[in-house]
Write a protein that holds these residues in place. Sequence first.
Motif, mmCIF file in Angstrom:
data_model
loop_
_atom_site.group_PDB
_atom_site.id
_atom_site.type_symbol
_atom_site.label_atom_id
_atom_site.label_comp_id
_atom_site.label_asym_id
_atom_site.label_seq_id
_atom_site.Cartn_x
_atom_site.Cartn_y
_atom_site.Cartn_z
ATOM 1 N N VAL A 1 0.842 -1.188 0.000
ATOM 2 C CA VAL A 1 0.000 0.000 0.000
ATOM 3 C C VAL A 1 0.879 1.239 0.000
ATOM 4 O O VAL A 1 1.825 1.335 0.795
ATOM 5 C CB VAL A 1 -0.931 0.005 1.229
ATOM 6 C CG1 VAL A 1 -1.841 1.218 1.214
ATOM 7 C CG2 VAL A 1 -1.754 -1.284 1.284
ATOM 8 N N TRP A 2 0.547 2.205 -0.872
ATOM 9 C CA TRP A 2 1.368 3.408 -1.052
ATOM 10 C C TRP A 2 0.522 4.657 -0.855
ATOM 11 O O TRP A 2 -0.623 4.732 -1.302
ATOM 12 C CB TRP A 2 1.975 3.429 -2.448
ATOM 13 C CG TRP A 2 2.939 2.302 -2.693
ATOM 14 C CD1 TRP A 2 2.636 1.009 -3.027
ATOM 15 C CD2 TRP A 2 4.365 2.363 -2.595
ATOM 16 N NE1 TRP A 2 3.778 0.264 -3.151
ATOM 17 C CE2 TRP A 2 4.854 1.069 -2.894
ATOM 18 C CE3 TRP A 2 5.272 3.372 -2.297
ATOM 19 C CZ2 TRP A 2 6.218 0.763 -2.885
ATOM 20 C CZ3 TRP A 2 6.626 3.077 -2.302
ATOM 21 C CH2 TRP A 2 7.088 1.798 -2.594
ATOM 22 N N LEU A 3 1.122 5.658 -0.184
ATOM 23 C CA LEU A 3 0.491 6.951 0.043
ATOM 24 C C LEU A 3 1.193 7.989 -0.821
ATOM 25 O O LEU A 3 2.421 8.132 -0.754
ATOM 26 C CB LEU A 3 0.598 7.326 1.519
ATOM 27 C CG LEU A 3 -0.044 8.642 1.963
ATOM 28 C CD1 LEU A 3 -1.556 8.554 1.869
ATOM 29 C CD2 LEU A 3 0.380 8.981 3.396
ATOM 30 N N LEU A 4 0.423 8.704 -1.638
ATOM 31 C CA LEU A 4 0.984 9.698 -2.551
ATOM 32 C C LEU A 4 0.380 11.060 -2.275
ATOM 33 O O LEU A 4 -0.827 11.185 -2.037
ATOM 34 C CB LEU A 4 0.729 9.304 -4.009
ATOM 35 C CG LEU A 4 1.357 7.987 -4.470
ATOM 36 C CD1 LEU A 4 0.308 6.881 -4.451
ATOM 37 C CD2 LEU A 4 1.944 8.121 -5.862
ATOM 38 N N ARG A 5 1.242 12.083 -2.329
ATOM 39 C CA ARG A 5 0.799 13.458 -2.120
ATOM 40 C C ARG A 5 1.354 14.351 -3.227
ATOM 41 O O ARG A 5 2.538 14.244 -3.591
ATOM 42 C CB ARG A 5 1.312 13.998 -0.780
ATOM 43 C CG ARG A 5 0.672 13.391 0.456
ATOM 44 C CD ARG A 5 1.167 14.143 1.680
ATOM 45 N NE ARG A 5 0.514 13.719 2.920
ATOM 46 C CZ ARG A 5 0.993 12.805 3.745
ATOM 47 N NH1 ARG A 5 2.144 12.189 3.442
ATOM 48 N NH2 ARG A 5 0.344 12.497 4.850
ATOM 49 N N PRO A 6 0.517 15.274 -3.765
ATOM 50 C CA PRO A 6 1.031 16.228 -4.748
ATOM 51 C C PRO A 6 1.954 17.235 -4.082
ATOM 52 O O PRO A 6 1.773 17.589 -2.913
ATOM 53 C CB PRO A 6 -0.236 16.898 -5.277
ATOM 54 C CG PRO A 6 -1.242 16.743 -4.185
ATOM 55 C CD PRO A 6 -0.920 15.440 -3.500
ATOM 56 N N ASN A 7 2.947 17.673 -4.807
ATOM 57 C CA ASN A 7 3.836 18.735 -4.337
ATOM 58 C C ASN A 7 3.294 20.086 -4.789
ATOM 59 O O ASN A 7 2.167 20.183 -5.279
ATOM 60 C CB ASN A 7 5.251 18.475 -4.847
ATOM 61 C CG ASN A 7 5.848 17.219 -4.227
ATOM 62 O OD1 ASN A 7 5.895 17.091 -3.010
ATOM 63 N ND2 ASN A 7 6.284 16.273 -5.059
#
Length: 458
Positions: free
Chosen positions: A368-374
């Motif tokens: 499971v991966w958590l991604l956030r926009p910069n």
Amino acid sequence: MRRGFLLLSSSSSSSRRAGSRLALACGLGLVVGLAGCGAEESQAPATPDAPPAAESPAPPAAEAGPQTPETLPNALVLALAQFGPRQPGKPPVPLPATLEFVTRTGGEWKVTSLQEPASNVFHKAMRYADADGRESLLSAAGSVASLKLWTPSEAGPLANTLWEKDFGGKFSRMRDVEVADIFGDGRAVMVVATHDQGVVALVIPGAEGTWEVQEIDREPDTFVHEIEVGDLDGDGTLEVYATPSEPNRLDGRPQSGRVTRYVPARGEGRKVVADLGERHAKEIFVDDVDGDGRDELYVIVEGRIEKQGETSKLIDPVEIRRYDADTDPTQGVVIATIEDRLGRFLTSGDLDGDGKKELVAALFSTGVWLLRPNADPLATWSKEQVDADSGGFEHAAIIADLDEDGVGELYVASDNDSQLRRYVWHRGKLVREVIYDRTNGNSVFTWNIMPVPVGLVP
């Protein structure tokens, strides 16, 4: 038994513990008899073909999170295909399509089940509210392709079949469904993806409980895996997005893929908005994740493998690409690359309570991966491996606020471990809680997870 389904007794999962990790039926090529799984599952390679999971620290369960509320006003519904325990020398036995409902009451997680003997897979179940606010449970099934509404009653949920059809190919199934006000007139229209004749359809409520089915696309020998609805161009009219593809392959050969768009309110038919060439996608997601006021389209482009004797090598990893309304179909922006081969679930929500959305990707073998926009959402996003010790062929996941406190929780079905898990933000990270251990010995594919009000739970 009532109106074609079986309602099983409820049980508490608080005392259950998994004795051992069940072998994933698709990963072992055991799913020959499941029409609801389809060609890709019946031909799935053995698990050694998957890239190994990346090394990671101890799983999130090592640290206790905040106390889970004693009772929750909302529940989860899991759409399943099941196989009975495998007997030596015999093929696996498909079981009836099953919905599992997971509720929290009196300090315990409890599970009830509903079965549909006419089919062997539920691909999705979700809340449906009509124009007057009346709530039912909507289900999409396969092998007998049916779309049904289940209405609560004292005698148990009553089923109303809205659409049932044999599409004329090798398989017939309702593969995905979304609900939205497609025509801007207040009607809750169902948008349906089917296998295997490439049908995309609208199921439109009419007067006095009637339903109209409009097929807006059809392609022979085509699988449509996913439907998403949103407004990328910000004009106030909803668009429909779908993922038609060639019949599935998992043997490493190139497989072309694309994402198509339809605008039913304007009478606009198929338009390719993401041309993936010889790459393939089954999972798409539409939401305003970056908070700029307009929806974006996110596509998981699956990896490619190359056979090398008895083994396989990953030559192109999973890419998550972003498309805006003006993006050239061949120029999707890669916001993340992950060393995995398959990815079937994206979900978004505010997990840390900062008022901004995160994107979660649940992949086949790397967890499971958590991604956030910069600051620039078109640049590479930050990514964090939430849990490497989680996986499954579908690896269903959803961000949902079951306790209604304004902050989402993450729910993931790790079919490799026969577990349903809950992740809550605590002290700067997501902490894992196992809320359901499945110990009946069945091999299970969790095709979808959705939140539902407890009033819809049998």
